[in-house]
Motif scaffolding. Structure first.
Motif, mmCIF file in Angstrom:
data_model
loop_
_atom_site.group_PDB
_atom_site.id
_atom_site.type_symbol
_atom_site.label_atom_id
_atom_site.label_comp_id
_atom_site.label_asym_id
_atom_site.label_seq_id
_atom_site.Cartn_x
_atom_site.Cartn_y
_atom_site.Cartn_z
ATOM 1 N N GLY A 296 0.592 -1.121 0.097
ATOM 2 C CA GLY A 296 0.037 -0.572 -0.080
ATOM 3 C C GLY A 296 0.772 1.157 0.049
ATOM 4 N N ARG A 297 1.975 1.093 0.343
ATOM 5 C CA ARG A 297 2.869 2.438 -0.126
ATOM 6 C C ARG A 297 4.116 2.932 -1.498
ATOM 7 N N VAL A 298 3.843 3.832 -1.902
ATOM 8 C CA VAL A 298 4.007 3.745 -2.946
ATOM 9 C C VAL A 298 5.484 3.795 -2.851
ATOM 10 N N VAL A 299 6.267 2.924 -4.130
ATOM 11 C CA VAL A 299 7.873 2.967 -4.194
ATOM 12 C C VAL A 299 8.190 3.132 -5.394
ATOM 13 N N GLY A 300 7.103 3.594 -6.451
ATOM 14 C CA GLY A 300 8.071 3.862 -7.564
ATOM 15 C C GLY A 300 7.045 4.120 -8.502
ATOM 16 N N THR A 301 7.432 4.350 -9.764
ATOM 17 C CA THR A 301 6.712 4.295 -10.692
ATOM 18 C C THR A 301 6.911 3.756 -11.818
ATOM 19 N N VAL A 302 6.342 2.887 -12.392
ATOM 20 C CA VAL A 302 6.684 2.403 -14.494
ATOM 21 C C VAL A 302 6.886 3.709 -15.022
ATOM 22 N N THR A 303 7.994 3.021 -15.655
ATOM 23 C CA THR A 303 8.489 4.109 -17.123
ATOM 24 C C THR A 303 8.444 3.467 -18.574
ATOM 25 N N SER A 304 8.544 2.407 -18.824
ATOM 26 C CA SER A 304 8.126 1.435 -20.195
ATOM 27 C C SER A 304 6.933 0.626 -19.854
ATOM 28 N N SER A 305 6.429 0.155 -20.811
ATOM 29 C CA SER A 305 5.795 -1.233 -20.383
ATOM 30 C C SER A 305 5.481 -1.586 -21.914
ATOM 31 N N ALA A 306 5.485 -3.067 -22.115
ATOM 32 C CA ALA A 306 4.760 -3.599 -23.568
ATOM 33 C C ALA A 306 4.028 -5.271 -23.257
ATOM 34 N N LEU A 307 4.238 -5.116 -24.169
ATOM 35 C CA LEU A 307 3.393 -6.768 -24.451
ATOM 36 C C LEU A 307 4.629 -7.493 -25.371
ATOM 37 N N HIS A 308 5.694 -8.260 -24.369
ATOM 38 C CA HIS A 308 6.541 -8.727 -24.982
ATOM 39 C C HIS A 308 5.925 -10.441 -25.774
ATOM 40 N N TYR A 309 7.049 -11.159 -26.933
ATOM 41 C CA TYR A 309 6.432 -12.177 -27.627
ATOM 42 C C TYR A 309 6.428 -12.808 -27.349
ATOM 43 N N GLU A 310 6.997 -13.427 -26.196
ATOM 44 C CA GLU A 310 7.711 -14.605 -25.186
ATOM 45 C C GLU A 310 7.543 -14.201 -24.010
ATOM 46 N N LEU A 311 7.804 -12.980 -23.013
ATOM 47 C CA LEU A 311 7.906 -13.026 -21.371
ATOM 48 C C LEU A 311 6.631 -12.233 -21.317
ATOM 49 N N GLY A 312 5.355 -12.183 -21.982
ATOM 50 C CA GLY A 312 4.277 -11.522 -22.074
ATOM 51 C C GLY A 312 4.528 -10.159 -21.536
ATOM 52 N N PRO A 313 3.710 -9.876 -20.357
ATOM 53 C CA PRO A 313 3.443 -7.803 -20.016
ATOM 54 C C PRO A 313 4.331 -8.274 -19.383
ATOM 55 N N ILE A 314 5.233 -7.206 -19.376
ATOM 56 C CA ILE A 314 6.397 -6.213 -18.625
ATOM 57 C C ILE A 314 6.649 -4.960 -19.090
ATOM 58 N N ALA A 315 7.448 -4.791 -18.039
ATOM 59 C CA ALA A 315 7.800 -2.931 -17.788
ATOM 60 C C ALA A 315 9.346 -2.817 -17.150
ATOM 61 N N LEU A 316 9.639 -1.667 -17.331
ATOM 62 C CA LEU A 316 10.381 -1.293 -16.461
ATOM 63 C C LEU A 316 10.235 0.168 -14.944
ATOM 64 N N ALA A 317 10.462 0.044 -14.201
ATOM 65 C CA ALA A 317 10.440 0.747 -13.756
ATOM 66 C C ALA A 317 11.012 1.218 -12.188
ATOM 67 N N ILE A 318 11.575 2.384 -11.622
ATOM 68 C CA ILE A 318 11.798 3.059 -11.402
ATOM 69 C C ILE A 318 11.575 3.159 -9.518
ATOM 70 N N VAL A 319 12.471 2.447 -9.169
ATOM 71 C CA VAL A 319 11.716 2.400 -6.949
ATOM 72 C C VAL A 319 13.115 2.543 -6.463
ATOM 73 N N LYS A 320 12.580 2.937 -5.410
ATOM 74 C CA LYS A 320 13.640 3.534 -4.187
ATOM 75 C C LYS A 320 14.080 2.652 -3.689
ATOM 76 N N ARG A 321 14.881 3.008 -3.664
ATOM 77 C CA ARG A 321 16.716 1.877 -3.286
ATOM 78 C C ARG A 321 16.567 0.687 -2.596
ATOM 79 N N GLY A 322 15.418 0.909 -0.956
ATOM 80 C CA GLY A 322 15.397 0.073 -0.207
ATOM 81 C C GLY A 322 14.375 -0.601 -0.078
#
Length: 373
Positions: A296-322
């Motif tokens: 329930g605590r915000v730790v980051g945000t999505v920067t890019s997302s996509a549907l990959h032809y082998e991996l399925g739905p994926i994303a890059l995100a930036i999250v807090k180090r800890g």
């Protein structure tokens, strides 16, 4: 402004983001496969092509940006970052040297600001800046398709992405086998007036076109950061593992270098890049900027997302180090909570590479054992 891309006239072409090039042609997953097989091309003609000429071009840009450029040879590619005084990323530039001119490939929204800043830093140096976007366009590919590559000074203008390996003077925080090792992306500069004939070759079946969505999905799977998506006003290169290819750690002084050195040698980046494997059962797809939460605590945000032809739905995100690197996170996909398993790109302990020994605190007493006898 350049004219709309002729690729938009191809059957099925859809410009999802209204940027002037096709995001897809009706089947992004098949387009990914076509890119991986090596023959497909991606229209990147919405991007800018700039140049620096003059005998001081390499030493000048070397003094301003993060990468070592002094030894760049004709036909070689590189990438560099322009940082502010606190080490935050202001521009990311893809570079091609042809022996007479240094060519800069950047996203279109960056071009005017980058040119203006560089122009303000010329002083008495022998450099000239120019924007060639109206005359030159960029085509992306993972293969070697036959294209009419521009070569104004006799050297074909092809930018080979260095992401497949750690560049000299760079450093990789990611551990183990890196998915970027097989990343063979290149960007080929062609005369803009050649685009209609390239489109005709696609229509005839000689070439295959893929959209930017397909390229982005493969980029995400390779953990490859992009300025337009992964960078915000707080980004430092360490957070994206960009020391891997865009920063030379021992080349000397440039703007922001002190922060780069301090974080790498003594500290830790405050945030870190992760790849997320998203639960696709809800059919929801998070947009860039979607909140990433843990308990329930915000730790980051999505920067890019996509549907990959082998991996399925994926994303890059930036999250807090800890953020717990083993925890399952939750992504907000337009109001629908989506479970997201982390794949660590930049580990929480990244940085502090100097291994400075712990020093006794001031005032501490060091006792010497008393001789026996």
């Amino acid at each position: 402004m350049t004219a709309p891309s002729p690729f938009l006239a191809l059957p099925g072409a859809v410009d999802v983001a209204d940027v002037g090039v096709p995001a897809h042609y009706g089947n992004p997953l098949a387009e990914q496969r076509a890119l991986v097989e090596g023959g497909a091309i991606v229209d990147l003609s919405d991007r800018a092509v700039l140049s620096i000429t003059g005998p001081d071009r390499l030493s000048w840009l070397n003094s301003l940006t993060s990468q070592s450029l002094l030894g760049l040879q004709p036909g070689e590619s590189s990438e560099t970052l322009l940082l502010d005084v606190t080490g935050r990323v202001e521009h990311a530039v893809r570079l091609i040297e042809d022996g007479s001119t240094l060519w800069l490939l950047v996203d279109r929204p960056e071009a005017a600001g980058l040119l203006a800043w560089l122009d303000s830093m010329r002083f008495m140096l022998r450099v000239e800046l120019a924007d060639h976007t109206d005359a030159l366009a960029t085509i992306g590919t993972l293969g070697e398709p036959p294209l009419p590559i521009a070569a104004p000074n006799g050297v074909p203008l092809v930018w080979h992405d260095p992401w497949h390996a750690v560049a000299p003077g760079g450093h990789q925080y990611a551990r183990g086998e890196h998915p970027g090792a097989d990343w063979s992306w290149s960007e080929r500069v062609v005369p803009r007036d050649a685009l209609p004939s390239i489109v005709a070759r696609v229509e005839s079946g000689e070439l295959t076109a893929a959209g930017t969505l397909a390229a982005d999905a493969l980029r995400i799977a390779a953990w490859r950061p992009r300025f337009a998506t992964e960078v915000d006003e707080r980004t430092i290169p360490h957070e994206l593992d960009w020391l891997r290819t865009a920063v030379h750690l021992t080349k000397g002084c440039y703007r922001g270098q002190e922060t780069v050195a301090k974080v790498h040698n003594l500290g830790h980046p405050p945030r870190r890049l992760v790849m997320l494997h998203l639960d696709g059962s809800e059919g929801a797809h998070p947009a860039r900027g979607a909140e990433v939460t843990l308990d329930g605590r915000v730790v980051g945000t999505v920067t890019s997302s996509a549907l990959h032809y082998e991996l399925g739905p994926i994303a890059l995100a930036i999250v807090k180090r800890g953020t717990d690197a083993t925890a399952t996170l939750t992504v907000d996909a337009d109001g629908t909570p989506v479970a997201a398993a982390q794949e660590v790109v930049v580990p929480p302990e990244a940085g502090a590479e100097a291994h400075v020994p712990h020093l006794p605190r001031l005032g501490a007493v060091t006792r010497t054992p008393r001789p026996q006898g």
